[in-house]
Design a protein around this motif. Structure first.
Motif, PDB file in Angstrom:
ATOM      1  N   GLU A 282      55.509  61.155  39.265  1.00 46.63           N
ATOM      2  CA  GLU A 282      54.850  61.460  37.995  1.00 46.63           C
ATOM      3  C   GLU A 282      53.675  60.528  37.708  1.00 46.63           C
ATOM      4  OE1 GLU A 282      57.989  60.936  35.219  1.00 46.63           O
ATOM      5  OE2 GLU A 282      59.177  62.626  35.938  1.00 46.63           O
ATOM      6  N   ARG A 283      53.562  59.451  38.471  1.00 45.71           N
ATOM      7  CA  ARG A 283      52.522  58.449  38.176  1.00 45.71           C
ATOM      8  C   ARG A 283      51.197  58.847  38.830  1.00 45.71           C
ATOM      9  NH1 ARG A 283      54.933  52.494  38.922  1.00 45.71           N
ATOM     10  NH2 ARG A 283      53.022  52.022  37.757  1.00 45.71           N
ATOM     11  N   PRO A 284      50.089  58.551  38.173  1.00 47.52           N
ATOM     12  CA  PRO A 284      48.785  59.018  38.673  1.00 47.52           C
ATOM     13  C   PRO A 284      48.379  58.335  39.970  1.00 47.52           C
ATOM     14  CG  PRO A 284      48.505  57.545  36.797  1.00 47.52           C
ATOM     15  CD  PRO A 284      49.969  57.828  36.890  1.00 47.52           C
ATOM     16  N   LEU A 285      47.900  59.158  40.908  1.00 48.29           N
ATOM     17  CA  LEU A 285      47.430  58.666  42.198  1.00 48.29           C
ATOM     18  C   LEU A 285      46.151  59.373  42.622  1.00 48.29           C
ATOM     19  CD1 LEU A 285      48.236  56.717  44.485  1.00 48.29           C
ATOM     20  CD2 LEU A 285      49.578  58.561  45.499  1.00 48.29           C
ATOM     21  N   GLY A 286      45.727  60.354  41.807  1.00 53.95           N
ATOM     22  CA  GLY A 286      44.581  61.187  42.174  1.00 53.95           C
ATOM     23  C   GLY A 286      43.314  60.402  42.419  1.00 53.95           C
ATOM     24  N   GLY A 287      43.100  59.308  41.679  1.00 56.83           N
ATOM     25  CA  GLY A 287      41.891  58.529  41.887  1.00 56.83           C
ATOM     26  C   GLY A 287      41.788  57.969  43.288  1.00 56.83           C
ATOM     27  N   VAL A 288      42.915  57.515  43.846  1.00 55.98           N
ATOM     28  CA  VAL A 288      42.927  56.993  45.206  1.00 55.98           C
ATOM     29  C   VAL A 288      42.787  58.127  46.216  1.00 55.98           C
ATOM     30  CG1 VAL A 288      44.298  55.747  46.925  1.00 55.98           C
ATOM     31  CG2 VAL A 288      44.277  54.984  44.546  1.00 55.98           C
ATOM     32  N   ILE A 289      43.513  59.220  45.993  1.00 59.60           N
ATOM     33  CA  ILE A 289      43.478  60.348  46.926  1.00 59.60           C
ATOM     34  C   ILE A 289      42.070  60.925  47.025  1.00 59.60           C
ATOM     35  CG2 ILE A 289      44.300  62.710  47.306  1.00 59.60           C
ATOM     36  CD1 ILE A 289      46.963  61.837  46.035  1.00 59.60           C
ATOM     37  N   ASP A 290      41.458  61.205  45.873  1.00 60.48           N
ATOM     38  CA  ASP A 290      40.120  61.805  45.878  1.00 60.48           C
ATOM     39  C   ASP A 290      39.096  60.865  46.519  1.00 60.48           C
ATOM     40  OD1 ASP A 290      41.201  63.973  44.596  1.00 60.48           O
ATOM     41  OD2 ASP A 290      40.477  63.410  42.595  1.00 60.48           O
TER      42      ASP A 290
ATOM     43  N   GLU B  32      32.811  57.283  43.869  1.00 61.41           N
ATOM     44  CA  GLU B  32      33.013  57.077  42.438  1.00 61.41           C
ATOM     45  C   GLU B  32      34.491  57.269  42.112  1.00 61.41           C
ATOM     46  OE1 GLU B  32      30.449  59.692  40.286  1.00 61.41           O
ATOM     47  OE2 GLU B  32      28.675  58.450  40.644  1.00 61.41           O
ATOM     48  N   VAL B  33      35.002  56.406  41.233  1.00 59.80           N
ATOM     49  CA  VAL B  33      36.416  56.439  40.872  1.00 59.80           C
ATOM     50  C   VAL B  33      36.558  56.242  39.368  1.00 59.80           C
ATOM     51  CG1 VAL B  33      38.666  55.317  41.150  1.00 59.80           C
ATOM     52  CG2 VAL B  33      37.140  55.524  43.106  1.00 59.80           C
ATOM     53  N   ASP B  34      37.370  57.077  38.754  1.00 60.65           N
ATOM     54  CA  ASP B  34      37.755  56.866  37.358  1.00 60.65           C
ATOM     55  C   ASP B  34      39.070  56.091  37.378  1.00 60.65           C
ATOM     56  OD1 ASP B  34      38.627  56.904  34.767  1.00 60.65           O
ATOM     57  OD2 ASP B  34      38.410  59.062  34.462  1.00 60.65           O
ATOM     58  N   ALA B  35      38.997  54.795  37.099  1.00 62.60           N
ATOM     59  CA  ALA B  35      40.175  53.933  37.137  1.00 62.60           C
ATOM     60  C   ALA B  35      40.691  53.620  35.743  1.00 62.60           C
ATOM     61  CB  ALA B  35      39.848  52.647  37.884  1.00 62.60           C
ATOM     62  N   SER B  36      40.402  54.472  34.780  1.00 59.23           N
ATOM     63  CA  SER B  36      40.839  54.205  33.413  1.00 59.23           C
ATOM     64  C   SER B  36      42.353  54.273  33.268  1.00 59.23           C
ATOM     65  CB  SER B  36      40.181  55.187  32.440  1.00 59.23           C
ATOM     66  OG  SER B  36      40.440  56.528  32.811  1.00 59.23           O
TER      67      SER B  36
ATOM     68  N   LEU C 181      32.186  49.524  51.691  1.00 57.98           N
ATOM     69  CA  LEU C 181      32.463  50.304  50.487  1.00 57.98           C
ATOM     70  C   LEU C 181      31.481  49.946  49.378  1.00 57.98           C
ATOM     71  CD1 LEU C 181      34.532  52.221  49.000  1.00 57.98           C
ATOM     72  CD2 LEU C 181      35.658  50.132  48.209  1.00 57.98           C
ATOM     73  N   GLU C 182      30.994  50.990  48.704  1.00 55.29           N
ATOM     74  CA  GLU C 182      30.293  50.825  47.433  1.00 55.29           C
ATOM     75  C   GLU C 182      31.041  51.663  46.413  1.00 55.29           C
ATOM     76  OE1 GLU C 182      25.894  50.658  46.995  1.00 55.29           O
ATOM     77  OE2 GLU C 182      26.192  52.444  45.729  1.00 55.29           O
ATOM     78  N   LEU C 183      31.770  51.025  45.535  1.00 54.51           N
ATOM     79  CA  LEU C 183      32.671  51.702  44.607  1.00 54.51           C
ATOM     80  C   LEU C 183      32.119  51.599  43.190  1.00 54.51           C
ATOM     81  CD1 LEU C 183      36.544  51.293  44.557  1.00 54.51           C
ATOM     82  CD2 LEU C 183      35.215  51.372  42.453  1.00 54.51           C
ATOM     83  N   ARG C 184      31.949  52.754  42.566  1.00 50.91           N
ATOM     84  CA  ARG C 184      31.436  52.809  41.194  1.00 50.91           C
ATOM     85  C   ARG C 184      32.533  53.342  40.277  1.00 50.91           C
ATOM     86  NH1 ARG C 184      26.381  52.816  39.145  1.00 50.91           N
ATOM     87  NH2 ARG C 184      25.539  53.016  41.255  1.00 50.91           N
ATOM     88  N   HIS C 185      32.842  52.577  39.245  1.00 50.83           N
ATOM     89  CA  HIS C 185      33.825  53.006  38.246  1.00 50.83           C
ATOM     90  C   HIS C 185      33.143  53.904  37.220  1.00 50.83           C
ATOM     91  CE1 HIS C 185      36.890  53.096  35.233  1.00 50.83           C
ATOM     92  NE2 HIS C 185      36.195  52.365  34.374  1.00 50.83           N
ATOM     93  N   THR C 186      33.737  55.075  36.949  1.00 51.96           N
ATOM     94  CA  THR C 186      33.103  56.051  36.056  1.00 51.96           C
ATOM     95  C   THR C 186      33.882  56.295  34.776  1.00 51.96           C
ATOM     96  OG1 THR C 186      34.215  57.911  37.139  1.00 51.96           O
ATOM     97  CG2 THR C 186      32.054  57.248  38.006  1.00 51.96           C
TER      98      THR C 186
ATOM     99  N   ARG D 173      35.879  55.643  31.067  1.00 53.65           N
ATOM    100  CA  ARG D 173      35.429  55.087  29.795  1.00 53.65           C
ATOM    101  C   ARG D 173      35.930  53.660  29.595  1.00 53.65           C
ATOM    102  NH1 ARG D 173      37.231  59.138  25.226  1.00 53.65           N
ATOM    103  NH2 ARG D 173      39.136  59.057  26.483  1.00 53.65           N
ATOM    104  N   THR D 174      37.104  53.362  30.163  1.00 54.92           N
ATOM    105  CA  THR D 174      37.664  52.021  30.044  1.00 54.92           C
ATOM    106  C   THR D 174      38.174  51.579  31.408  1.00 54.92           C
ATOM    107  OG1 THR D 174      39.883  52.860  29.508  1.00 54.92           O
ATOM    108  CG2 THR D 174      38.384  52.448  27.668  1.00 54.92           C
ATOM    109  N   LEU D 175      38.441  50.287  31.536  1.00 52.83           N
ATOM    110  CA  LEU D 175      38.990  49.754  32.775  1.00 52.83           C
ATOM    111  C   LEU D 175      40.046  48.717  32.414  1.00 52.83           C
ATOM    112  CD1 LEU D 175      39.024  49.631  35.818  1.00 52.83           C
ATOM    113  CD2 LEU D 175      37.112  48.015  35.733  1.00 52.83           C
ATOM    114  N   PRO D 176      41.329  49.087  32.501  1.00 54.72           N
ATOM    115  CA  PRO D 176      42.382  48.153  32.103  1.00 54.72           C
ATOM    116  C   PRO D 176      42.646  47.089  33.163  1.00 54.72           C
ATOM    117  CG  PRO D 176      43.349  50.183  32.940  1.00 54.72           C
ATOM    118  CD  PRO D 176      41.853  50.389  32.929  1.00 54.72           C
ATOM    119  N   SER D 177      43.305  46.039  32.726  1.00 54.95           N
ATOM    120  CA  SER D 177      43.864  45.024  33.634  1.00 54.95           C
ATOM    121  C   SER D 177      42.820  44.399  34.557  1.00 54.95           C
ATOM    122  CB  SER D 177      45.001  45.630  34.462  1.00 54.95           C
ATOM    123  OG  SER D 177      45.991  46.206  33.635  1.00 54.95           O
ATOM    124  N   LEU D 178      41.699  44.006  33.998  1.00 53.90           N
ATOM    125  CA  LEU D 178      40.649  43.379  34.807  1.00 53.90           C
ATOM    126  C   LEU D 178      41.119  42.130  35.570  1.00 53.90           C
ATOM    127  CD1 LEU D 178      37.376  43.723  32.735  1.00 53.90           C
ATOM    128  CD2 LEU D 178      37.701  44.375  35.130  1.00 53.90           C
ATOM    129  N   PRO D 179      42.019  41.318  35.016  1.00 52.90           N
ATOM    130  CA  PRO D 179      42.454  40.149  35.795  1.00 52.90           C
ATOM    131  C   PRO D 179      43.002  40.506  37.169  1.00 52.90           C
ATOM    132  CG  PRO D 179      43.124  39.886  33.526  1.00 52.90           C
ATOM    133  CD  PRO D 179      42.581  41.285  33.655  1.00 52.90           C
TER     134      PRO D 179
END
Length: 474
Positions: free
Chosen positions: A130-138, A171-175, A195-200, A202-208
């Motif tokens: 049930e946990r999101p994994l689509g960002g990594v898969i895509d 591009e990855v939505d890691a919100s 790798l050149e990874l761009r976060h798309t 609106r928010t980005l949790p857990s930056l530490p």
């Protein structure tokens, strides 16, 4: 939120009879241990991980890497501390990876599997599906990987490794999880084009946690360019390179110190956590600030962190976006405070081991609390609490939050406290030893009791990150 744990497995949470006075040595960081294992598996030479956390999540990571051909030998140092020797080899399938319900395993290892030669099947606990994994898969598909997930964007799935991966821009939505970014960064030096990874999002949790990933990559020899502010549409760049085998010692897990520091805060006691680093990328370091604002004080010395409570606990208004893993224990303390608390920035906790916001509202409410879910957090209005069943939903941090409530509320029964083994082995024993007080009893030895899991040595993960992180927030 699901409730699949048998309710007959109940642990009576012990109530403190006075001010807690203890030294508690918490085991190593899960976040550091699992990142270190992945980086060592990608290295060109053997390396060591010393004082690793041995828990369900780290065992799942080690077993998965072994299934793909990595040799991990477990030894004991002369001083008694554990050490793992990692000997990298050609990654290969066929293999089956059981992720359990470990976010680091389910997200960090698909990029590793894409670099293996052969298929790697990923399965896990029911909640893991049930946990999101689509960002990594895509992202992996964009970078050249072939993955079969029947369009779910989640487990179960099969990664058909081809022995290499093209890499490049993505591009990855890691919100929903910062682990989407860490997962790709950890394997990026092995991609043909980097790798050149761009976060798309609106928010980005857990930056530490991302800062931790970057620091550990650099320590292993990778060249990583990072954004300055960690905001929306930031870009991370990793050059293709060989990683070096390192000898790393794992820091104590500061987030797992939360319930023990809470014990000092709530009882007007004094708890010392040995080995607390002066500078670190761990999210748990924020406990110093949070619990001071709630009424305590701390001293950080070469020995570690000593936290002292007054017995008075204040409400707090706190944005926990960067340190969401602390929210369950902070919420438990807030439910026992002298005023209202607002915890915000933690909508992403709905997709963790369970829906933590719904679970906290329901279980604290079941003990008489007044807890309301907001769009991105919790509003907590303290009430007189009473004993009762506290369900954990197979979530280790809910179990430790329940133990905190039980310190000052008699009759709290915690369902499946064994779920704490996910990241904090032997928690019930550590907890009861902490509450036992000085070994000589009242009027005896002036020193605190020692509730130890494993002696802590010099720790990896500290330092002054070059990507703008700062002590106290990651």
């Amino acid at each position: 939120m699901t409730d699949s744990t048998p309710q007959n497995d109940l642990w009576p949470a012990p109530t403190a009879t006075g001010a807690v006075n203890a030294t508690v040595t918490v085991p190593g960081s899960k976040s550091v241990t699992n990142r270190a294992l992945v980086l060592a598996a990608h290295s060109t030479e053997p390396g060591w991980v010393r004082r690793p956390l041995r828990s369900r999540d780290t065992s799942l990571m080690a077993d998965a890497l072994r299934a793909m051909g990595v040799q991990i030998d477990e030894t004991v140092n002369p001083d008694g501390g554990e050490a793992w020797r990692i000997i990298p080899a050609g990654l290969h399938g066929p293999a089956t990876v059981d992720v359990g319900n470990a976010g680091t395993v389910m997200r960090f290892l698909p990029p590793v599997a894409a670099l293996a030669d052969g298929p790697v099947r990923f399965v896990g606990d029911t909640r893991a599906y049930e946990r999101p994994l689509g960002g990594v898969i895509d992202a992996l598909r964009t970078l050249g990987a072939r993955i079969e997930d029947e369009g779910r964007g989640s487990l179960p799935m099969t990664v058909h490794g081809a022995g290499s991966l093209a890499g490049g821009g993505v591009e990855v939505d890691a919100s929903k999880s910062s682990q989407f970014i860490s997962a790709l960064l950890l394997s990026a030096p092995r991609f043909n084009k980097g790798l050149e990874l761009r976060h798309t999002g609106r928010t980005l949790p857990s930056l530490p946690h991302i800062r931790m990933t970057v620091n550990m990559l650099r320590t292993a020899g990778a060249k990583v360019d990072t954004p300055q502010d960690g905001g929306v549409r930031d870009v991370w760049r990793v050059a293709p390179s060989a990683l070096l085998g390192r000898d790393l010692t794992v820091e104590p897990d500061l987030s797992n110190a939360a319930p023990f520091l809470a014990a000092a805060l709530l009882t007007g006691g004094r708890v010392t956590i040995p080995g607390w680093p002066r500078r670190t990328t761990q999210a748990g370091d924020a406990l110093r600030t949070l619990f001071t604002e709630m009424g305590g004080s701390y001293e950080l010395t070469d020995r570690g962190l000593t936290f002292t409570g007054t017995g008075t606990v204040h409400g707090i208004t706190a944005d926990l976006h960067d340190v969401g893993e602390l929210a369950p224990v902070v919420a438990a303390v807030a439910a026992l405070a002298d005023g209202e608390s607002t915890l915000s920035g933690i909508a992403h906790l709905r997709m963790h081991e369970t829906d933590r916001l719904a679970a906290l509202a329901k279980e604290l409410g079941g003990l008489g609390g007044d807890v309301t879910e907001t769009d991105d957090g919790l509003l907590i209005r303290p009430q007189r609490l009473h004993g009762g069943l506290f369900r954990t939903y197979e979530d280790h941090r809910l179990a430790t939050a329940a133990a905190v409530i039980g310190l000052v509320v008699e009759g709290v029964e915690v369902e499946n406290v064994a779920t704490t083994a996910k990241t904090l082995p032997d928690f019930p024993e550590l907890w009861t030893r902490m509450l036992a007080g000085p070994a000589d009893g009242p009027g005896g030895s002036d020193g605190p009791t020692e509730a130890a899991h494993d002696p802590a040595g010099p720790a990896y993960g500290s330092g002054s990150p070059a990507d703008g992180s700062r002590a106290g927030r990651g």
